[in-house]
Design a protein around this motif. Sequence first.
Motif, PDB file in Angstrom:
ATOM      1  N   LEU A  18      -3.436   5.176  -2.544  1.00  0.00           N
ATOM      2  CA  LEU A  18      -4.354   4.460  -1.650  1.00  0.00           C
ATOM      3  C   LEU A  18      -5.181   3.443  -2.438  1.00  0.00           C
ATOM      4  O   LEU A  18      -5.386   2.308  -1.998  1.00  0.00           O
ATOM      5  CB  LEU A  18      -5.286   5.450  -0.953  1.00  0.00           C
ATOM      6  N   VAL A  19      -5.664   3.867  -3.602  1.00  0.00           N
ATOM      7  CA  VAL A  19      -6.448   2.969  -4.443  1.00  0.00           C
ATOM      8  C   VAL A  19      -5.610   1.750  -4.845  1.00  0.00           C
ATOM      9  O   VAL A  19      -6.093   0.618  -4.821  1.00  0.00           O
ATOM     10  CB  VAL A  19      -6.953   3.713  -5.716  1.00  0.00           C
ATOM     11  N   LYS A  20      -4.358   1.986  -5.153  1.00  0.00           N
ATOM     12  CA  LYS A  20      -3.459   0.879  -5.536  1.00  0.00           C
ATOM     13  C   LYS A  20      -3.244  -0.081  -4.366  1.00  0.00           C
ATOM     14  O   LYS A  20      -3.225  -1.302  -4.545  1.00  0.00           O
ATOM     15  CB  LYS A  20      -2.107   1.440  -6.000  1.00  0.00           C
ATOM     16  N   ILE A  21      -3.078   0.475  -3.168  1.00  0.00           N
ATOM     17  CA  ILE A  21      -2.876  -0.365  -1.980  1.00  0.00           C
ATOM     18  C   ILE A  21      -4.072  -1.277  -1.758  1.00  0.00           C
ATOM     19  O   ILE A  21      -3.930  -2.480  -1.514  1.00  0.00           O
ATOM     20  CB  ILE A  21      -2.618   0.517  -0.735  1.00  0.00           C
ATOM     21  N   TYR A  22      -5.262  -0.726  -1.873  1.00  0.00           N
ATOM     22  CA  TYR A  22      -6.466  -1.537  -1.633  1.00  0.00           C
ATOM     23  C   TYR A  22      -6.733  -2.494  -2.784  1.00  0.00           C
ATOM     24  O   TYR A  22      -7.340  -3.551  -2.597  1.00  0.00           O
ATOM     25  CB  TYR A  22      -7.655  -0.641  -1.341  1.00  0.00           C
ATOM     26  N   ALA A  23      -6.268  -2.125  -3.996  1.00  0.00           N
ATOM     27  CA  ALA A  23      -6.391  -3.063  -5.110  1.00  0.00           C
ATOM     28  C   ALA A  23      -5.559  -4.310  -4.848  1.00  0.00           C
ATOM     29  O   ALA A  23      -5.986  -5.435  -5.110  1.00  0.00           O
ATOM     30  CB  ALA A  23      -5.937  -2.382  -6.408  1.00  0.00           C
ATOM     31  N   ASP A  24      -4.356  -4.099  -4.296  1.00  0.00           N
ATOM     32  CA  ASP A  24      -3.489  -5.246  -3.971  1.00  0.00           C
ATOM     33  C   ASP A  24      -4.119  -6.110  -2.884  1.00  0.00           C
ATOM     34  O   ASP A  24      -4.004  -7.333  -2.916  1.00  0.00           O
ATOM     35  CB  ASP A  24      -2.135  -4.729  -3.490  1.00  0.00           C
ATOM     36  N   LYS A  25      -4.818  -5.491  -1.961  1.00  0.00           N
ATOM     37  CA  LYS A  25      -5.457  -6.261  -0.883  1.00  0.00           C
ATOM     38  C   LYS A  25      -6.631  -7.081  -1.425  1.00  0.00           C
ATOM     39  O   LYS A  25      -6.885  -8.193  -0.977  1.00  0.00           O
ATOM     40  CB  LYS A  25      -5.923  -5.306   0.231  1.00  0.00           C
ATOM     41  N   VAL A  26      -7.346  -6.508  -2.419  1.00  0.00           N
ATOM     42  CA  VAL A  26      -8.454  -7.242  -3.037  1.00  0.00           C
ATOM     43  C   VAL A  26      -7.913  -8.472  -3.768  1.00  0.00           C
ATOM     44  O   VAL A  26      -8.468  -9.563  -3.709  1.00  0.00           O
ATOM     45  CB  VAL A  26      -9.227  -6.332  -4.001  1.00  0.00           C
TER      46      VAL A  26
END
Length: 292
Positions: free
Chosen positions: A282-290
């Motif tokens: 989940l953290v990786k997914i939101y990092a990509d969105k940032v």
Amino acid sequence: KHLPDLKGRTLITSDGTTILGADDKAGIAEIITMIQCLKEENISHGPLSVAFTPDEEIGTGASHFNVEEFGADYGYTLDGDTEGEIQFENFNACKADFEIEGVNVHPGSSKDTLVNASLVAMEINSMLPSGDTPRDTEGYEGFYHLVNMSGEVGHAELHYIVRDHDAATFEVRQQTLRHIEKLINEKWGKGTVKLTITQQYRNMSEIIAECMHLIENAKKACENAGVTPLVEAIRGGTDGSQLSFKGLPCPNLGTGGHGYHGPYEHITAEGMDAAAKVALELVKIYADKVKA
């Protein structure tokens, strides 16, 4: 019935004389493991906020949570059962307490005078739908749950928790309790029974419905972690409910535990590893969105 699915795993239990406490120790351990992986593997990520709340089991864990100071737009709690669970529907909840005052006189001269508070308490419980108990309900079905009772001739108490996913039906359940209070006082005399209803938490689905990307991203995180996503309603509550209504939309994720709140509570090391990996994805997914 799920134990065959855990065959070959490392099962963790208590010694049977107390609860294991995986709810919510497991969630805490998994969050800390996720943070450790981020640091040790130097995984890039966007801004992260982490907090642990007390008293979740009685529905007040987030009462004093400062959402503004926490500084996040969205969140997830790790407070569910099987790894891969994604939950954004929970019960509406309240507790209902009946206090019954009897008229205690000598039984030998009590004709038309004695009012046995314990028998009145039994009468109150008999007026509730017999099939609306936790044992007899599942899925989205609500219930009245008698959690404690005490009494003698002069005084008795009944303590219930009341649950329902549907807000309208939840209100009807409370009206039923108030109607019982009215009928009992009409029958046995004004002041015989006093009902106190205390609100506990609400169904967060109405909040999460406006930001379903949280659910879609959680499903994607499960798939990336090799875990089957399981979207289902909670037959209970979670701090994510209070947090959602305080302005922090916050669905709930599974921890890998089973049989919470009793001596049969158990979890597996592999289930915890999987739950921590889902959080990491989940953290990786939101990092990509940032970055985007």
